[in-house]
Design a protein around this motif. Structure first.
Motif, short mmCIF file in Angstrom:
data_model
loop_
_atom_site.label_atom_id
_atom_site.label_comp_id
_atom_site.label_asym_id
_atom_site.label_seq_id
_atom_site.Cartn_x
_atom_site.Cartn_y
_atom_site.Cartn_z
N LEU A 106 123.02 6.50 15.39
CA LEU A 106 122.16 6.66 16.57
C LEU A 106 120.69 6.70 16.16
O LEU A 106 119.83 6.10 16.81
N THR A 107 120.39 7.40 15.06
CA THR A 107 119.01 7.46 14.56
C THR A 107 118.50 6.08 14.21
O THR A 107 117.38 5.69 14.58
N LEU A 108 119.32 5.31 13.51
CA LEU A 108 118.91 3.95 13.12
C LEU A 108 118.77 3.04 14.34
O LEU A 108 117.89 2.18 14.38
N LEU A 109 119.65 3.21 15.34
CA LEU A 109 119.54 2.41 16.56
C LEU A 109 118.22 2.68 17.28
O LEU A 109 117.55 1.75 17.75
N ILE A 110 117.84 3.93 17.38
CA ILE A 110 116.59 4.28 18.06
C ILE A 110 115.40 3.70 17.30
O ILE A 110 114.49 3.12 17.90
N ILE A 111 115.42 3.85 15.97
CA ILE A 111 114.32 3.29 15.17
C ILE A 111 114.28 1.77 15.32
O ILE A 111 113.21 1.16 15.44
N GLY A 112 115.47 1.13 15.31
CA GLY A 112 115.51 -0.32 15.47
C GLY A 112 114.97 -0.77 16.82
O GLY A 112 114.26 -1.77 16.92
N MET A 113 115.31 -0.02 17.90
CA MET A 113 114.82 -0.37 19.24
C MET A 113 113.31 -0.19 19.34
O MET A 113 112.65 -0.85 20.15
N ALA A 114 112.74 0.70 18.52
CA ALA A 114 111.29 0.87 18.49
C ALA A 114 110.61 -0.29 17.78
O ALA A 114 109.39 -0.42 17.83
N ASP A 115 111.39 -1.14 17.13
CA ASP A 115 110.92 -2.35 16.45
C ASP A 115 109.89 -2.04 15.36
O ASP A 115 108.69 -2.31 15.51
N PRO A 116 110.33 -1.49 14.22
CA PRO A 116 109.40 -1.30 13.10
C PRO A 116 108.92 -2.64 12.58
O PRO A 116 109.68 -3.60 12.49
N GLN A 117 107.64 -2.71 12.24
CA GLN A 117 107.03 -3.96 11.79
C GLN A 117 106.24 -3.70 10.51
O GLN A 117 105.59 -2.68 10.36
N MET A 118 106.28 -4.68 9.62
CA MET A 118 105.55 -4.59 8.37
C MET A 118 104.57 -5.76 8.28
O MET A 118 104.79 -6.82 8.84
N GLY A 119 103.48 -5.54 7.56
CA GLY A 119 102.52 -6.63 7.37
C GLY A 119 101.10 -6.12 7.40
O GLY A 119 100.72 -5.21 6.69
N SER A 120 100.28 -6.73 8.28
CA SER A 120 98.88 -6.36 8.46
C SER A 120 98.04 -6.65 7.23
O SER A 120 97.42 -5.76 6.66
N LYS A 121 98.01 -7.91 6.81
CA LYS A 121 97.10 -8.28 5.73
C LYS A 121 96.34 -9.53 6.15
O LYS A 121 96.75 -10.28 7.02
N THR A 122 95.19 -9.72 5.55
CA THR A 122 94.41 -10.91 5.82
C THR A 122 94.51 -11.85 4.63
O THR A 122 94.66 -11.40 3.49
N GLU A 123 94.45 -13.12 4.91
CA GLU A 123 94.51 -14.08 3.82
C GLU A 123 93.50 -15.19 4.07
O GLU A 123 93.19 -15.53 5.22
N GLU A 124 92.97 -15.73 3.02
CA GLU A 124 91.98 -16.79 3.11
C GLU A 124 92.70 -18.13 3.19
O GLU A 124 93.52 -18.46 2.33
N VAL A 125 92.44 -18.87 4.25
CA VAL A 125 93.06 -20.18 4.40
C VAL A 125 91.96 -21.22 4.65
O VAL A 125 90.86 -20.88 5.06
N LYS A 126 92.28 -22.43 4.40
CA LYS A 126 91.33 -23.51 4.60
C LYS A 126 91.62 -24.23 5.91
O LYS A 126 92.76 -24.58 6.19
N ARG A 127 90.58 -24.43 6.70
CA ARG A 127 90.75 -25.11 7.97
C ARG A 127 89.71 -26.23 8.07
O ARG A 127 88.61 -26.12 7.55
#
Length: 348
Positions: A66-87
């Protein structure tokens, strides 16, 4: 960095201690009920197939799932970094006239709103790698938005524009061109162009000279004329936004604002661009954008924001495994395991 797409769902975690408390209360009640039947060891021997430990295991698995289901429904997200790309793209600066004459209603609903609508259309049709900036001008010029690839922000800035945004009235097209040149970053080598949207009534400076100076630095200057040569009166509005008559000259006569098409053409020719006149049926953007498409697009570096990546799948997957395990575990003892009595002392 961790974040939750739906953090409000995490409030459901308060159910965990509540369910744990209820389980303890029910378990204690069962133990007391068994105690009332007689001596506990004897009563338990009378119920050889009943397991007193498995309910704890099943409840532990259920609570974890149940704990994992609730956390999953809250949709944990990872990331938030910037990267240099060429356009590969070009820089386009929009110079928008916001003088009072742009309120003339010879274009529906007026020149300024018609111009803003045309700019919004232009933003929608831009190459995704092109950068756009916005300068507003009347008697003075101001950078409303520096060049950016954030088209959503460009539309937000566009919606805030009105004739009161520049305190000094007039029409200083030359100053707007000069400010546009200062706003460009010429070190990145990208192609650059300007689109001036105005009724052409320039009263403040030498716009033609400014356009020539811009063209000498390989910046194309295009002009879209707003209004008609017949002209229209300039409405005034009260504090409530209601029309309160028209602007009058010193002799008390209604001022008629006419588009100066010759001035617009001269600026476009000097700037190496094209001139087109907008109408209610045609914004004139097609002709101008065809010209802007000729601007050389080069590679430039741009910091882009990388979206967060969803991680709910892991939590939901583990939760389903735990629920399946809880479902297949019986409350009764295994007959095979119950036959194994490692610590039983046999009488000989």
């Amino acid at each position: 960095m961790l974040r939750f797409a739906h953090p409000a769902v995490l409030w459901a975690l308060v159910l965990i201690p509540v369910l744990a408390l209820l389980f303890l209360i029910v378990t204690r009640w069962k133990q007391k009920a068994i105690g009332r039947l007689g001596n506990k060891p004897i009563v338990r021997q009378m119920m050889p197939e009943v397991s007193f430990s498995r309910p704890w295991l099943k409840f532990g698995l259920f609570i974890a799932a149940l704990t994992l289901l609730i956390i999953g429904m809250a949709d944990p997200q990872m990331g938030s970094k910037t990267e240099e790309v060429k356009r590969r793209g070009a820089d386009l600066m929009i110079l928008l006239d916001v003088s009072n004459s742009m309120l003339a209603e010879d274009m529906a609903p007026n020149r300024l709103e018609n111009a803003k609508r045309a700019i919004a259309q232009l933003i929608d049709n831009l190459n995704e790698n092109d950068r756009i900036g916005l300068i507003v001008f009347a008697g003075q010029a101001y950078v409303q938005m520096p060049v950016t690839t954030d088209y959503s922000a460009a539309k937000l800035f566009l919606n805030t524009i009105n004739t009161g945004i520049v305190p000094v009235q007039g029409t200083a097209i030359g100053s707007a061109i000069d400010l546009g040149m200062k706003s460009f970053d010429f070190k990145d080598g990208t192609g650059k162009a300007m689109i001036i949207i105005t009724d052409g009534e320039n009263h403040e400076d030498d716009a033609v000279a400014a356009a020539k100076a811009a063209h000498s630095k390989e910046v194309m200057v295009n002009v879209i004329g707003m209004g008609s040569q017949q002209g229209a009166p300039i409405p005034m509005y009260d504090a409530r936004g209601q029309k309160a008559g028209y602007h009058l000259d010193n002799d008390g006569k209604t001022v008629i604002s006419k588009m100066d098409e010759n001035a617009c053409k001269e600026i476009a020719i000097a700037g190496g661009g094209v001139y087109t006149r907008a109408t209610n049926a045609n914004s004139g953007l097609d002709m101008v954008m065809n010209q802007v498409a000729k601007v050389q697009r080069k590679l430039y570096g741009s910091k882009l924001y990388k979206d967060f990546e969803d991680r709910f799948q892991f939590f939901l997957g583990i939760a389903l495994v735990l629920l399946a395990a809880e479902f297949f575990i019986s409350n009764r003892k295994s007959k095979r395991l119950s036959r194994i009595k490692l610590f039983e002392v046999k009488n000989t």
